[in-house]
Design a protein around this motif. Structure first.
Motif, PDB file in Angstrom:
ATOM      1  N   LYS A  62       1.481  -3.323 -15.773  1.00  0.00           N
ATOM      2  CA  LYS A  62       1.652  -1.944 -15.347  1.00  0.00           C
ATOM      3  C   LYS A  62       2.539  -1.882 -14.107  1.00  0.00           C
ATOM      4  O   LYS A  62       2.480  -2.750 -13.240  1.00  0.00           O
ATOM      5  N   LYS A  63       3.329  -0.837 -14.027  1.00  0.00           N
ATOM      6  CA  LYS A  63       4.091  -0.578 -12.812  1.00  0.00           C
ATOM      7  C   LYS A  63       3.147  -0.006 -11.769  1.00  0.00           C
ATOM      8  O   LYS A  63       2.259   0.800 -12.075  1.00  0.00           O
ATOM      9  N   ALA A  64       3.308  -0.442 -10.538  1.00  0.00           N
ATOM     10  CA  ALA A  64       2.430   0.026  -9.463  1.00  0.00           C
ATOM     11  C   ALA A  64       3.222   0.194  -8.181  1.00  0.00           C
ATOM     12  O   ALA A  64       4.200  -0.517  -7.943  1.00  0.00           O
ATOM     13  N   ASP A  65       2.789   1.145  -7.367  1.00  0.00           N
ATOM     14  CA  ASP A  65       3.340   1.300  -6.023  1.00  0.00           C
ATOM     15  C   ASP A  65       2.616   0.317  -5.112  1.00  0.00           C
ATOM     16  O   ASP A  65       1.399   0.438  -4.889  1.00  0.00           O
ATOM     17  N   VAL A  66       3.365  -0.648  -4.578  1.00  0.00           N
ATOM     18  CA  VAL A  66       2.754  -1.730  -3.813  1.00  0.00           C
ATOM     19  C   VAL A  66       2.202  -1.222  -2.488  1.00  0.00           C
ATOM     20  O   VAL A  66       2.876  -0.482  -1.757  1.00  0.00           O
ATOM     21  N   ILE A  67       0.970  -1.606  -2.181  1.00  0.00           N
ATOM     22  CA  ILE A  67       0.398  -1.381  -0.858  1.00  0.00           C
ATOM     23  C   ILE A  67       0.835  -2.558   0.013  1.00  0.00           C
ATOM     24  O   ILE A  67       0.571  -3.709  -0.322  1.00  0.00           O
ATOM     25  N   LEU A  68       1.502  -2.283   1.111  1.00  0.00           N
ATOM     26  CA  LEU A  68       2.140  -3.340   1.901  1.00  0.00           C
ATOM     27  C   LEU A  68       1.152  -4.059   2.833  1.00  0.00           C
ATOM     28  O   LEU A  68       1.386  -4.236   4.028  1.00  0.00           O
ATOM     29  N   LYS A 119      -4.658 -15.279  -1.229  1.00  0.00           N
ATOM     30  CA  LYS A 119      -4.012 -14.024  -0.842  1.00  0.00           C
ATOM     31  C   LYS A 119      -3.957 -13.105  -2.057  1.00  0.00           C
ATOM     32  O   LYS A 119      -3.562 -13.535  -3.147  1.00  0.00           O
ATOM     33  N   LEU A 120      -4.321 -11.863  -1.864  1.00  0.00           N
ATOM     34  CA  LEU A 120      -4.249 -10.863  -2.928  1.00  0.00           C
ATOM     35  C   LEU A 120      -3.318  -9.730  -2.515  1.00  0.00           C
ATOM     36  O   LEU A 120      -3.177  -9.420  -1.331  1.00  0.00           O
ATOM     37  N   GLU A 121      -2.699  -9.131  -3.526  1.00  0.00           N
ATOM     38  CA  GLU A 121      -1.917  -7.923  -3.298  1.00  0.00           C
ATOM     39  C   GLU A 121      -2.430  -6.823  -4.219  1.00  0.00           C
ATOM     40  O   GLU A 121      -2.879  -7.092  -5.345  1.00  0.00           O
ATOM     41  N   PHE A 122      -2.345  -5.589  -3.736  1.00  0.00           N
ATOM     42  CA  PHE A 122      -2.834  -4.447  -4.479  1.00  0.00           C
ATOM     43  C   PHE A 122      -1.752  -3.370  -4.549  1.00  0.00           C
ATOM     44  O   PHE A 122      -0.820  -3.349  -3.751  1.00  0.00           O
ATOM     45  N   GLY A 123      -1.895  -2.487  -5.513  1.00  0.00           N
ATOM     46  CA  GLY A 123      -0.990  -1.358  -5.642  1.00  0.00           C
ATOM     47  C   GLY A 123      -1.718  -0.190  -6.272  1.00  0.00           C
ATOM     48  O   GLY A 123      -2.899  -0.288  -6.632  1.00  0.00           O
ATOM     49  N   LYS A 124      -1.007   0.925  -6.392  1.00  0.00           N
ATOM     50  CA  LYS A 124      -1.568   2.106  -7.037  1.00  0.00           C
ATOM     51  C   LYS A 124      -0.838   2.358  -8.348  1.00  0.00           C
ATOM     52  O   LYS A 124       0.398   2.355  -8.393  1.00  0.00           O
ATOM     53  N   ASP A 125      -1.610   2.542  -9.416  1.00  0.00           N
ATOM     54  CA  ASP A 125      -1.007   2.794 -10.722  1.00  0.00           C
ATOM     55  C   ASP A 125      -0.552   4.253 -10.831  1.00  0.00           C
ATOM     56  O   ASP A 125      -0.622   5.022  -9.855  1.00  0.00           O
ATOM     57  N   ALA A 151       8.356   3.621 -18.976  1.00  0.00           N
ATOM     58  CA  ALA A 151       8.463   3.843 -17.532  1.00  0.00           C
ATOM     59  C   ALA A 151       7.254   3.325 -16.761  1.00  0.00           C
ATOM     60  O   ALA A 151       7.345   3.081 -15.554  1.00  0.00           O
ATOM     61  N   ASN A 152       6.121   3.164 -17.437  1.00  0.00           N
ATOM     62  CA  ASN A 152       4.899   2.720 -16.770  1.00  0.00           C
ATOM     63  C   ASN A 152       4.653   1.218 -16.885  1.00  0.00           C
ATOM     64  O   ASN A 152       3.643   0.718 -16.375  1.00  0.00           O
ATOM     65  N   LEU A 153       5.560   0.503 -17.565  1.00  0.00           N
ATOM     66  CA  LEU A 153       5.395  -0.933 -17.748  1.00  0.00           C
ATOM     67  C   LEU A 153       6.624  -1.680 -17.243  1.00  0.00           C
ATOM     68  O   LEU A 153       7.761  -1.225 -17.420  1.00  0.00           O
TER      69      LEU A 153
END
Length: 237
Positions: free
Chosen positions: A82-88, A178-184, A21-23
């Motif tokens: 890793k699965k991450a919640d994308v910061i928009l 350009k970079l994108e970030f998320g929360k693990d 579930a985390n990958l």
């Protein structure tokens, strides 16, 4: 690790679930888009090149203590991460003026900036990815706290501090990216998406030749050859 359910399909990648579930698995596509999807095409092998380039750069950043979603490259077109919640928020890092910065502010194209500029864009295709200031980001709820915006800026500069001198040793100027970030799963902010000629501008340090997606945007041709050259320079350490 195998692909299960298609979770998301974007312009450049498909995201698949796995038995963990985390990958998740990113499948890098050969599609090309520009100008918020108005210009479209495809280049066979482009996805594999971006996967290989991103893999090497994520490894480099990990060696420099910058947390990313990368786990491993599975094959030419697939990356496990890793699965991450994308910061928009798209975080734009600029070392040399070109593109929209020159158009919008009249700064001479090719001018080396007196310091590294970090900008925020709202990751929203329907609105055309407009510029954001900190108050916009907080009003929209894109982050919870000012500290998170400060961390995005700080991490973006750290990435630049690694990549800019690295590419200089490869005979490439890192113009902007350009970079994108998320929360693990633990709520930590990590670097996600990809780092490739699709979202970086590279200019040959000697000739000024463009070695990135501007070759598609500007109808210059030779996109795959340019991407292959970037990968070759990375691999020839």
């Amino acid at each position: 690790m195998e692909k299960k359910e298609l979770l998301y399909e974007g312009k450049a990648k498909k995201i698949w679930s796995t038995e963990d579930a985390n990958l998740v698995i990113s499948e890098f596509k050969d599609d090309l888009t520009a100008f918020n999807g108005e210009k479209k095409s495809s280049e066979a092998g482009k996805g594999a090149l971006n996967n290989k380039i991103s893999t090497e750069l994520f490894k480099l950043l990990a060696d420099n203590k910058i947390p990313t979603h990368f786990v491993e490259m599975l094959d030419d077109n697939h990356m496990l991460h890793k699965k991450a919640d994308v910061i928009l928020i798209e975080v734009i890092v600029r070392n040399i003026a070109t593109g929209s910065l020159s158009r919008n502010l009249g700064i001479e194209d090719g001018k080396v900036l007196p310091f590294t500029l970090v900008e925020f864009d709202y990751k929203n295709d329907d609105l055309g990815d407009p510029k954001l200031n900190d108050q916009h980001a907080l009003i929209l709820g894109l982050v919870d706290y000012q500290d998170e915006l400060d961390k995005l800026r700080r991490m973006a500069r750290q990435v630049n501090d690694v990549l800019k001198p690295y590419f200089a040793t490869k005979g490439l100027n890192l113009v902007d990216f350009k970079l994108e970030f998320g929360k693990d799963a633990d709520g930590n902010i990590i670097l996600i998406d990809e780092i490739s000629p699709d979202n970086c501008r590279f200019w040959d340090a000697e000739t000024g030749e463009k070695m990135d997606k501007d070759r598609f945007r500007q109808g210059l041709g030779g996109l795959k050859v340019a991407y292959e050259e970037v990968l070759n320079r990375i691999l020839n350490k």
